[in-house]
Design a protein around this motif. Sequence first.
Motif, PDB file in Angstrom:
ATOM      1  N   SER A  49      39.432  69.920  62.576  1.00  0.00           N
ATOM      2  CA  SER A  49      39.698  68.358  62.476  1.00  0.00           C
ATOM      3  C   SER A  49      40.885  68.978  62.016  1.00  0.00           C
ATOM      4  CB  SER A  49      39.172  68.004  61.266  1.00  0.00           C
ATOM      5  OG  SER A  49      39.452  69.039  60.504  1.00  0.00           O
ATOM      6  N   ASN A  50      42.022  69.773  62.436  1.00  0.00           N
ATOM      7  CA  ASN A  50      43.362  69.309  61.651  1.00  0.00           C
ATOM      8  C   ASN A  50      43.800  70.714  62.664  1.00  0.00           C
ATOM      9  OD1 ASN A  50      43.325  67.987  59.346  1.00  0.00           O
ATOM     10  ND2 ASN A  50      42.759  69.744  59.179  1.00  0.00           N
ATOM     11  N   ILE A  51      44.990  69.740  63.748  1.00  0.00           N
ATOM     12  CA  ILE A  51      45.999  70.886  64.580  1.00  0.00           C
ATOM     13  C   ILE A  51      47.058  70.671  64.909  1.00  0.00           C
ATOM     14  CG2 ILE A  51      45.950  71.528  67.337  1.00  0.00           C
ATOM     15  CD1 ILE A  51      42.897  71.112  67.805  1.00  0.00           C
ATOM     16  N   ASP A  52      47.629  71.162  64.258  1.00  0.00           N
ATOM     17  CA  ASP A  52      49.631  71.041  64.191  1.00  0.00           C
ATOM     18  C   ASP A  52      50.104  72.131  65.613  1.00  0.00           C
ATOM     19  OD1 ASP A  52      51.449  70.472  63.693  1.00  0.00           O
ATOM     20  OD2 ASP A  52      51.908  71.277  61.779  1.00  0.00           O
ATOM     21  N   MET A  53      50.338  71.443  66.350  1.00  0.00           N
ATOM     22  CA  MET A  53      50.999  72.103  67.540  1.00  0.00           C
ATOM     23  C   MET A  53      52.469  71.625  67.534  1.00  0.00           C
ATOM     24  SD  MET A  53      48.716  72.834  70.251  1.00  0.00           S
ATOM     25  CE  MET A  53      48.172  71.521  70.585  1.00  0.00           C
TER      26      MET A  53
ATOM     27  N   ARG B 228      52.182  74.957  64.461  1.00  0.00           N
ATOM     28  CA  ARG B 228      53.911  74.353  64.528  1.00  0.00           C
ATOM     29  C   ARG B 228      55.336  75.601  64.899  1.00  0.00           C
ATOM     30  NH1 ARG B 228      55.377  74.098  59.418  1.00  0.00           N
ATOM     31  NH2 ARG B 228      53.334  74.637  58.297  1.00  0.00           N
ATOM     32  N   ASN B 229      56.104  75.476  64.925  1.00  0.00           N
ATOM     33  CA  ASN B 229      57.385  76.081  64.912  1.00  0.00           C
ATOM     34  C   ASN B 229      57.397  77.678  66.077  1.00  0.00           C
ATOM     35  OD1 ASN B 229      59.329  74.530  63.425  1.00  0.00           O
ATOM     36  ND2 ASN B 229      58.142  74.738  62.141  1.00  0.00           N
ATOM     37  N   ASN B 230      56.716  77.362  67.374  1.00  0.00           N
ATOM     38  CA  ASN B 230      56.664  78.249  68.064  1.00  0.00           C
ATOM     39  C   ASN B 230      57.409  77.881  69.694  1.00  0.00           C
ATOM     40  OD1 ASN B 230      54.686  80.945  67.535  1.00  0.00           O
ATOM     41  ND2 ASN B 230      54.187  79.213  66.337  1.00  0.00           N
ATOM     42  N   LEU B 231      57.472  78.686  69.780  1.00  0.00           N
ATOM     43  CA  LEU B 231      57.789  78.715  71.468  1.00  0.00           C
ATOM     44  C   LEU B 231      56.837  78.727  72.693  1.00  0.00           C
ATOM     45  CD1 LEU B 231      59.912  81.664  71.376  1.00  0.00           C
ATOM     46  CD2 LEU B 231      60.675  79.280  71.049  1.00  0.00           C
TER      47      LEU B 231
END
Length: 420
Positions: A301-305, A282-285
Amino acid sequence: MAVSLYTFSVLSILFYYIEATPICINSVLEINKLVCSPGNYSELILTRGIVSDNNKTTSIILSACRISDVDFEAFNRLPALRHLDLSKNTITTLKLGVLDGFRALTHLNLSYNYLKTFPLGLFDQKPNLINLDVSSNRIDTLVLGVFDPLRKLEHLDLSSNSLVGDNVDPYLFDRSRKIKYLSFSRNNMNNANADLLHAVSELQTLKLEECELEEIPEFIIVRSFKVLKNLHLSGNLLKEVKNSHFSNMSTLLTLDLSGNHIENVEENSFKSLNNLRSIDLRNNLLKVIPETLFQNIPALSNIDMSHNLIEYVPVNAFRGTKVRNLNLSNNQFTYLQDNFCLELRNSGAILTKFYFNDNPWQCSCLRDIINEVKKYEIIYNTAKYDGKHPVCVVSDKNNCQRHFEYSKEFLNLHVSEINN
């Protein structure tokens, strides 16, 4: 009657007041634990007699006691002492010999002081030390050999100091080979020597948060980690992730790359991470997710983009995972593939939480995905879709336009109709 006398004695200790020294009482739950609070003074030099000379004391808490210096005999005759907390004081230096004499110590907390360095030999009589916390000081120099006596050290927190990567000796941990947790967070670790961790064979958690890193450091790329489980690289200045960056970390369980400037992730960057369970981007470009980015990482099992600039989300990227929690909120896509959740279920993943709010949705596409998550009883951010706020745009096309060439049109509509 005995209980009443005991209660009276404890209360007497609680109200006992010494103006010039900390107020120290034995814990009611742990009789050999001494807990101190500041007395009526602006600063204190800790001298012999305040906490010293007790054969049974196993723990001393002197946190936030306004201690500015520690005398040589302050901890004299404490053979059973195992836990010592000197955190949140104003100690600027620890003189050589001040920690001598109590060899049973296993936990030492020196965090939140004003220490700049340690004299060589300071830890010579600490062969049993397991946990050392020196975070939030002003340490800019670590003398080669200072950690050599700490052969049993497992947890070392060096975060929030003034270390500079190219000044940290690569042989600093040559004798402390059992370190399992190591934090350099909030130091400048650019240009650290590639051999920095060459002797640390049991490392499980490495924290490099907010270290001003512009690239993944060589000392974690060239090293073959056999038991590393958690790697934290958040809050740096990283711009890309390459296939070679994590190829030696097959045991990794969690990877945190959040809060960087990552624009590009090569498609095979995570292929060797067979045991990975959680990844945070998260919080990238990021604008593009490679089609095979997470494919066939069976434990994932956990992916945050969330909070990127992603314009298209390929369902193929998640095939062969066990993704349960997926966060794609605050991006730039206007639609998802038809039957997105069903396609994931068919490939082995079972979503339980799926966040997709704050994207420039086409209303028809948003309706499709909401119907689908409801059908499969997937948790989503219902507060964002309460009918009180505009969340999508409508064009003259009534059905969901799942073509990338339409995305720019709907994005412009979203900006003009909703954001304004």
